[in-house]
Design an enzyme around this catalytic site. Structure first.
Site, PDB file in Angstrom:
ATOM      1  N   CYS A 114      53.053  83.929  78.664  1.00  0.00           N
ATOM      2  CA  CYS A 114      53.615  84.720  77.556  1.00  0.00           C
ATOM      3  C   CYS A 114      52.672  84.775  76.359  1.00  0.00           C
ATOM      4  O   CYS A 114      52.703  85.708  75.565  1.00  0.00           O
ATOM      5  CB  CYS A 114      54.958  84.151  77.123  1.00  0.00           C
ATOM      6  N   HIS A 260      56.515  88.021  70.920  1.00  0.00           N
ATOM      7  CA  HIS A 260      56.653  88.153  72.380  1.00  0.00           C
ATOM      8  C   HIS A 260      58.141  88.348  72.666  1.00  0.00           C
ATOM      9  O   HIS A 260      58.981  87.622  72.138  1.00  0.00           O
ATOM     10  CB  HIS A 260      56.127  86.890  73.065  1.00  0.00           C
ATOM     11  N   ASN A 290      61.614  90.872  79.637  1.00  0.00           N
ATOM     12  CA  ASN A 290      60.461  90.037  79.269  1.00  0.00           C
ATOM     13  C   ASN A 290      59.296  90.383  80.200  1.00  0.00           C
ATOM     14  O   ASN A 290      59.351  90.101  81.393  1.00  0.00           O
ATOM     15  CB  ASN A 290      60.879  88.567  79.414  1.00  0.00           C
TER      16      ASN A 290
HETATM   17  O1  UT7 Z   1      59.099  84.126  77.904  1.00  0.00           O
HETATM   18  C1  UT7 Z   1      58.836  82.779  78.009  1.00  0.00           C
HETATM   19  C2  UT7 Z   1      59.785  81.971  77.339  1.00  0.00           C
HETATM   20  N1  UT7 Z   1      61.104  82.129  77.914  1.00  0.00           N
HETATM   21  C3  UT7 Z   1      62.131  81.965  77.119  1.00  0.00           C
HETATM   22  O2  UT7 Z   1      61.946  81.781  75.956  1.00  0.00           O
HETATM   23  C4  UT7 Z   1      63.504  81.967  77.725  1.00  0.00           C
HETATM   24  C5  UT7 Z   1      64.315  80.872  77.098  1.00  0.00           C
HETATM   25  N2  UT7 Z   1      65.647  80.703  77.648  1.00  0.00           N
HETATM   26  C6  UT7 Z   1      66.596  81.636  77.592  1.00  0.00           C
HETATM   27  O3  UT7 Z   1      66.365  82.742  77.145  1.00  0.00           O
HETATM   28  C7  UT7 Z   1      68.005  81.266  78.044  1.00  0.00           C
HETATM   29  O4  UT7 Z   1      68.048  79.890  78.321  1.00  0.00           O
HETATM   30  C8  UT7 Z   1      68.487  82.055  79.284  1.00  0.00           C
HETATM   31  C9  UT7 Z   1      68.737  83.512  78.914  1.00  0.00           C
HETATM   32  C10 UT7 Z   1      67.454  81.984  80.397  1.00  0.00           C
HETATM   33  C11 UT7 Z   1      69.776  81.476  79.824  1.00  0.00           C
HETATM   34  O5  UT7 Z   1      70.761  81.488  78.822  1.00  0.00           O
HETATM   35  P1  UT7 Z   1      71.613  80.185  78.517  1.00  0.00           P
HETATM   36  O6  UT7 Z   1      72.532  80.555  77.438  1.00  0.00           O
HETATM   37  O7  UT7 Z   1      70.646  79.071  78.257  1.00  0.00           O
HETATM   38  O8  UT7 Z   1      72.431  80.001  79.846  1.00  0.00           O
HETATM   39  P2  UT7 Z   1      72.477  78.741  80.829  1.00  0.00           P
HETATM   40  O9  UT7 Z   1      71.221  78.671  81.653  1.00  0.00           O
HETATM   41  O10 UT7 Z   1      72.882  77.523  80.064  1.00  0.00           O
HETATM   42  O11 UT7 Z   1      73.647  79.139  81.785  1.00  0.00           O
HETATM   43  C12 UT7 Z   1      75.001  79.256  81.319  1.00  0.00           C
HETATM   44  C13 UT7 Z   1      75.881  79.697  82.455  1.00  0.00           C
HETATM   45  C14 UT7 Z   1      75.729  78.836  83.704  1.00  0.00           C
HETATM   46  O12 UT7 Z   1      76.984  78.732  84.310  1.00  0.00           O
HETATM   47  P3  UT7 Z   1      77.889  77.416  84.119  1.00  0.00           P
HETATM   48  O13 UT7 Z   1      77.057  76.284  84.653  1.00  0.00           O
HETATM   49  O14 UT7 Z   1      78.130  77.308  82.632  1.00  0.00           O
HETATM   50  O15 UT7 Z   1      79.101  77.709  84.924  1.00  0.00           O
HETATM   51  C15 UT7 Z   1      74.823  79.667  84.600  1.00  0.00           C
HETATM   52  O16 UT7 Z   1      74.995  79.407  85.960  1.00  0.00           O
HETATM   53  O17 UT7 Z   1      75.560  81.026  82.851  1.00  0.00           O
HETATM   54  C16 UT7 Z   1      75.268  81.063  84.258  1.00  0.00           C
HETATM   55  N3  UT7 Z   1      74.249  82.073  84.496  1.00  0.00           N
HETATM   56  C17 UT7 Z   1      74.514  83.368  84.711  1.00  0.00           C
HETATM   57  N4  UT7 Z   1      75.674  84.030  84.779  1.00  0.00           N
HETATM   58  C18 UT7 Z   1      75.609  85.375  85.005  1.00  0.00           C
HETATM   59  C19 UT7 Z   1      72.889  81.907  84.496  1.00  0.00           C
HETATM   60  N5  UT7 Z   1      72.283  83.083  84.702  1.00  0.00           N
HETATM   61  C20 UT7 Z   1      73.269  84.015  84.851  1.00  0.00           C
HETATM   62  C21 UT7 Z   1      73.260  85.401  85.079  1.00  0.00           C
HETATM   63  N6  UT7 Z   1      74.456  86.035  85.139  1.00  0.00           N
HETATM   64  N7  UT7 Z   1      72.120  86.095  85.200  1.00  0.00           N
END
Ligand code: UT7
Length: 335
Positions: A114, A260, A290
């Site tokens: 990135c 980014h 992204n």
């Molecule tokens: O570019 C390089 C740098 N990258 C970044 O900066 C990305 C940084 N991270 C993020 O943007 C976020 O962490 C994400 C967008 C990737 C994920 O968001 P989050 O709010 O951290 O969600 P999470 O991973 O904690 O997941 C929450 C819930 C989980 O379910 P449970 O365990 O609470 O039942 C996941 O299984 O959301 C679920 N989940 C989804 N649900 C529907 C994860 N991905 C999805 C999805 N659709 N695509």
């Protein structure tokens, strides 16, 4: 020593639009979740065989050359940033040299994910400053879609990433303007928090074939999303502030921050914590997701097209991602 500047920008995104609803046809996800957590509404994914990482880079480069009003023959060095090259080796820089029919100029490949475009820009800046080169082509291009896990198992990563390319021509500035400073950082202890482990020397293809079972996902990108998020919202403001401090400016002096495009929530967090107005922060993640090394040059190209970058403006580029690496560049815009 002379300063360098960006004299032309260009970008290319594949035609094929993939909406959040399209994704929910092959994995358990939904438009509401993706919009709420990331701000992404759609992304571009190549139609297999139609576009390549190097080919998209070449298309973006052609636009950048046109906007800089120079030809490929005027370029004396190529820098190509990507995490998704066409080949394991060689890197795509040499493919640009061939495709644009350039002289046997040097081609450098940058592997900083990135942060790749800002790292590449920084290298170009140094070469122009020292007088080694006059016109450098800097490209960031990514083809993520072919290597993502398109099942529910991969949804935490797959919904975020898009394909595309951006390019810049870096030349000598006329006066004190142009690129004022660049700041580069890394922290390898977190390398595996956002990584694709194999195939590579750590995980050769024959080993994967021999040993892989359904629990081995080392050949798909992995991201510890929450962990990456927390580091991103700390490192972005830090490296932006570093650039401002180095040049004696405050956040109020920024005309446009082009971060980014990792996640709209991350950009909003940076905006709030640095007390920036809406018009000071550029976002286009809604349309492209992204695109890693391509995201800043695509965003900067669009910002220029929309008239949001004018001569004399103070433009800040900032990135954070896999490595971890993070970086910023502060530019007094001179077209
Ligand atoms: O570019 C390089 C740098 N990258 C970044 O900066 C990305 C940084 N991270 C993020 O943007 C976020 O962490 C994400 C967008 C990737 C994920 O968001 P989050 O709010 O951290 O969600 P999470 O991973 O904690 O997941 C929450 C819930 C989980 O379910 P449970 O365990 O609470 O039942 C996941 O299984 O959301 C679920 N989940 C989804 N649900 C529907 C994860 N991905 C999805 C999805 N659709 N695509």
């Amino acid at each position: 020593m002379r300063n360098s500047k960006i004299s032309g920008m260009g970008f290319y995104v594949p035609e094929n639009i993939v909406t959040n609803d399209d994704l929910s046809k092959f994995m358990d996800t939904n438009d509401e979740w993706i919009r709420e957590r990331t701000g992404i509404e759609e992304r571009r994914w190549v139609e297999p065989g139609k576009d390549t990482t190097s080919g998209m880079g070449v298309k973006a480069a052609k636009m950048a050359l046109k906007n800089a009003n120079i030809s490929a023959q005027d370029i004396d060095f190529i820098i190509f940033a990507t995490l998704s090259p066409d080949y394991y080796f060689p890197g795509p820089g040499v493919q640009v040299q061939e495709a644009l029919g350039m002289d046997t100029v040097g081609a450098l490949d940058v592997r900083n994910q990135c942060s790749g475009f800002v790292y590449a820009l920084s290298v170009a800046d140094q070469f122009v400053k020292t007088g080694m080169y006059d016109n450098i082509l800097v490209i960031g291009s990514e083809l993520h879609s072919g290597g993502l896990d398109k099942t529910t198992r991969g949804r935490g990563v797959t919904v975020i990433f898009g394909d595309g390319a951006g390019a810049a021509v870096v030349t000598a500035a006329k006066g004190e303007g142009g690129i004022l400073s660049t700041h580069l950082h890394s922290q390898g202890e977190h390398a595996k928090e956002l990584a694709l482990i194999g195939p590579a020397t750590n995980r050769w293809v024959n080993k994967i074939i021999e040993e892989a079972d359904e629990t081995d996902l080392s050949y798909f990108p992995y991201m510890n999303g929450n962990f990456v998020f927390k580091h991103a919202v700390t490192r972005f403001p830090e490296v932006i502030q570093e650039a401002l401090d180095k040049n004696g400016f405050s956040t109020a002096d920024i005309d446009l921050l082009v971060p980014h495009q990792a996640n709209l929530r991350i950009s909003q967090f940076i905006q709030r914590s640095m007390k920036l107005r809406d018009d000071q922060v550029y976002s286009n993640i809604m349309r492209y997701g992204n695109t890693t090394a391509a995201s800043i040059p695509i965003a900067l190209s669009e910002a220029i097209k929309e008239g949001k970058v004018k001569d004399g403006d103070l433009i800040c580029l900032a990135a954070f991602g896999s490595g971890f690496t993070w970086a910023s560049a502060l530019i007094r815009w001179e077209s």
